[in-house]
Motif scaffolding. Structure first.
Motif, PDB file in Angstrom:
ATOM      1  N   ASP A 273      36.553  37.713  43.427  1.00 49.99           N
ATOM      2  CA  ASP A 273      35.618  37.815  44.562  1.00 49.99           C
ATOM      3  C   ASP A 273      35.634  39.195  45.203  1.00 49.99           C
ATOM      4  O   ASP A 273      34.745  39.539  45.973  1.00 49.99           O
ATOM      5  N   VAL A 276      33.160  41.540  42.346  1.00 43.97           N
ATOM      6  CA  VAL A 276      31.917  41.028  41.779  1.00 43.97           C
ATOM      7  C   VAL A 276      30.927  42.160  41.518  1.00 43.97           C
ATOM      8  O   VAL A 276      30.232  42.188  40.495  1.00 43.97           O
ATOM      9  N   ASP A 277      30.874  43.127  42.446  1.00 44.03           N
ATOM     10  CA  ASP A 277      29.899  44.206  42.290  1.00 44.03           C
ATOM     11  C   ASP A 277      30.241  45.126  41.129  1.00 44.03           C
ATOM     12  O   ASP A 277      29.396  45.910  40.680  1.00 44.03           O
ATOM     13  N   ARG A 278      31.479  45.067  40.620  1.00 40.99           N
ATOM     14  CA  ARG A 278      31.873  45.931  39.502  1.00 40.99           C
ATOM     15  C   ARG A 278      32.272  45.102  38.278  1.00 40.99           C
ATOM     16  O   ARG A 278      32.978  45.577  37.400  1.00 40.99           O
TER      17      ARG A 278
END
Length: 330
Positions: A273, A276-278
């Motif tokens: 969590d 998530v963006d990477r």
């Protein structure tokens, strides 16, 4: 073993297949038509689609063998190769030429000694990445690095490593029959990559069995097992953690990480969590692929030969060569 190229020059009656010409090339002519031969799947352009078959052909084509490779590709695509067998250290083929009796072709490459194979197998088994890919029938590109680190390059680095024989009267090495065999061999590697390892001395079944055994041995608890299936203790109970969770056994040599494992080793675990963006990005820059064979910028020109006189002939070839060299320096 074949020797220097003694193919008669263009216009020589021996080259053109004149029945009355004397000498060893008197009965040369177009190859006899073959039904049911082994045809290359590639009908135009380059032969070989996988990294391992292309890497193998890079070595062959780097020898700058000129039109013999062109004729060899033509033979491979016409189905002139009647038989191709790969065994440890040797490839045997039968190629139909212009004579009634097919030519016998042999290509030998030294197999790796058993001690070296054992080291490579330990290196591969130490990393789940390699075991998973090999058990799935794939050869990862990092495999070449493993063999290089063991001091045994997977691919021949020069023509001197290969022993080539053909029963044809052409003294060229390789002749077009050998070249056709090389191209069909590359496609055999495409169809079954383990053929390459088999040529080097380790068949698919034996290699995969060894990897399974080594992987199982790395996770089994220490100690013997009695007939009832109960593990026998190897010494007094000291209250130490179970050996299955205590790391590698003392007699297992540490194996340096290779490929992705070498780069990812030691990185801290990050909760999903928080990343998530990477998720689809590598945590660190990916390692470079194994080095490829360095070739001159005019290699293609040497393979194709001089253009036809109608479009410039040898003069055009020399101008293109100078242009390629200029581009390579820029």
């Amino acid at each position: 073993m074949t020797g220097p190229d003694r193919t008669p020059p263009p216009g020589d009656p021996a080259r053109d297949g004149d029945a009355g010409a004397a000498g060893r090339f008197a009965d040369f002519g177009p190859p006899r038509r073959v039904d049911g031969g082994l045809k290359a799947r590639s009908t135009r352009g380059a032969i070989g689609v996988s990294w391992w078959s292309r890497r193998f052909l890079e070595v062959l084509e780097s020898f700058a063998l000129g039109t013999r490779l062109t004729r060899g590709r033509s033979y491979a695509r016409k189905g002139q190769v009647l038989r191709l067998d790969v065994t440890p250290g040797r490839v045997e083929a039968t190629v139909q030429g212009s004579r009634a009796e097919p030519y016998r072709v042999g290509i030998e490459l030294p197999v790796f000694p058993a001690a070296l194979w054992e080291r490579v197998e330990r290196d591969l088994a130490a990393q789940a990445f390699f075991s998973a890919r090999l058990l799935a029938g794939d050869l990862p590109a990092e495999l070449e690095e493993v063999f290089a680190d063991a001091g045994a390059p997977l691919f021949p680095s020069g023509v001197a490593e290969l022993t080539q024989r053909c029963s044809c009267p052409d003294f060229a090495v390789p002749c077009k029959h050998l070249a056709a065999t090389f191209y069909l061999l590359a496609e055999a590697f495409d169809a079954d990559p383990f053929q390459l390892l088999h040529w080097r001395g380790r068949g698919r079944a034996e290699l995969l069995d060894r990897l399974r055994a080594l992987r199982a041995g790395a996770t089994d608890p220490a100690g013997a097992t009695d007939p009832a299936g109960t593990p026998e203790p190897s010494g007094p109970d000291t209250g130490a953690p179970d050996a299955a969770f205590a790391g590698p056994t003392p007699d297992v040599e540490p194996v340096p990480a290779a490929g992705a494992a070498r780069v990812l080793a030691g990185l801290p675990a990050i909760p999903l969590d928080e990343a998530v963006d990477r998720f689809w990005l590598p945590p660190v820059p990916l390692p470079d692929r194994p080095p490829t064979l360095a070739t001159g910028p005019e290699l293609l020109l040497r393979q194709l030969g001089a253009p036809a006189p109608a479009i410039g002939g040898p003069g055009l070839l020399e101008r293109l060569r100078r242009a390629y060299r200029s581009f390579g320096r820029s």
